[in-house]
Design a protein around this motif. Structure first.
Motif, PDB file in Angstrom:
ATOM      1  N   GLY A   1       0.807  -1.210   0.000  1.00 24.70           N
ATOM      2  CA  GLY A   1       0.000   0.000   0.000  1.00 24.70           C
ATOM      3  C   GLY A   1       0.840   1.259   0.000  1.00 24.70           C
ATOM      4  O   GLY A   1       0.569   2.214  -0.754  1.00 24.70           O
ATOM      5  N   PHE A   2       1.887   1.295   0.832  1.00 29.58           N
ATOM      6  CA  PHE A   2       2.751   2.464   0.874  1.00 29.58           C
ATOM      7  C   PHE A   2       3.542   2.625  -0.430  1.00 29.58           C
ATOM      8  O   PHE A   2       3.784   3.748  -0.874  1.00 29.58           O
ATOM      9  N   GLU A   3       3.940   1.503  -1.034  1.00 35.76           N
ATOM     10  CA  GLU A   3       4.645   1.587  -2.319  1.00 35.76           C
ATOM     11  C   GLU A   3       3.728   2.179  -3.390  1.00 35.76           C
ATOM     12  O   GLU A   3       4.162   3.000  -4.206  1.00 35.76           O
ATOM     13  N   ALA A   4       2.461   1.764  -3.386  1.00 37.20           N
ATOM     14  CA  ALA A   4       1.505   2.324  -4.337  1.00 37.20           C
ATOM     15  C   ALA A   4       1.336   3.829  -4.108  1.00 37.20           C
ATOM     16  O   ALA A   4       1.289   4.614  -5.057  1.00 37.20           O
ATOM     17  N   LEU A   5       1.268   4.246  -2.840  1.00 35.80           N
ATOM     18  CA  LEU A   5       1.169   5.668  -2.532  1.00 35.80           C
ATOM     19  C   LEU A   5       2.390   6.430  -3.027  1.00 35.80           C
ATOM     20  O   LEU A   5       2.272   7.529  -3.577  1.00 35.80           O
ATOM     21  N   SER A   6       3.566   5.840  -2.794  1.00 30.29           N
ATOM     22  CA  SER A   6       4.791   6.494  -3.235  1.00 30.29           C
ATOM     23  C   SER A   6       4.802   6.692  -4.746  1.00 30.29           C
ATOM     24  O   SER A   6       5.364   7.671  -5.248  1.00 30.29           O
TER      25      SER A   6
END
Length: 204
Positions: free
Chosen positions: A77-82
């Motif tokens: 999820g955080f990678e997608a946000l990044s």
């Protein structure tokens, strides 16, 4: 990417107990490390697997509405946000782990995500909203994939041309998936099988 394993607890884990971190590998927070709580049985997914996945989805993540259904550390999820996803919902049933997800989200200063402290099946029992990209990396050997995939398809959780990422144990039985999901990518790493599907309706 440390993820939830079958042994889980709803008891709070002190925030000082950390087992390491996850690293964002590209995008606006490239190289940023986020702390991960020490929870028994956490299962890491390598940066190589994560990098492969997001290479597959390179043209799909930006502005996409994403669901990380078994969020664990929130690495996907955080990678997608990044990588400039439009919005990410991270669902995690362990209270302490979900609290750490919230702290990490706050540290990034992003308003494009929410953390839901809830069991995945209970989450999918509520009124649906359509997602463009769904990440599914449930605890191994629990037989959860088949059920949640069915609920995603029949419950209206997927946009017409949604992308669905599955990560599962290599030595377990392959789940029966909705007939209108097409396998696009399929790889193995160690004892893990990871696959990318697309829901029928889009040109691939």
């Amino acid at each position: 990417m440390p993820r939830r394993a079958p042994a889980r607890t709803s008891m709070s884990v002190p925030s000082s107990r950390k087992s390491g971190n996850i690293r964002l590998i590209s995008g606006q927070w490239k190289g940023r490390k986020l702390p991960v709580l020490e929870v028994e049985g956490l299962r890491p997914t390598t940066d190589r697997v994560k990098e492969t996945l997001f290479n597959w989805l390179a043209a799909e993540v930006r502005d996409a509405v994403c669901l990380d259904l078994f969020a664990g550390s929130g690495s996907l999820g955080f990678e997608a946000l990044s990588r400039y996803a439009g919005h990410v919902t991270m669902v995690e049933m362990n209270r302490a782990v979900s609290q750490q997800l919230t702290r990490n989200l706050t540290s990034l200063g992003s308003d494009k995500a929410r953390v839901v402290n809830q069991d995945a099946r209970s989450f999918l029992a509520q009124p649906a909203s359509g997602y463009d990209v769904v990440f599914l990396d449930p605890p191994f050997h629990q037989g959860l994939l088949e059920e949640v995939c069915s609920r995603l398809e029949t419950g209206g959780w997927l946009q017409e041309s949604a992308w669905i990422y599955l990560e599962r144990e290599l030595n377990g039985p392959a789940p029966a998936l909705p007939a209108n999901w097409t396998l696009i990518k399929d790889k193995k790493a160690g004892q893990v099988c990871y696959q990318l599907y697309q829901r029928e309706g889009a040109s691939t």
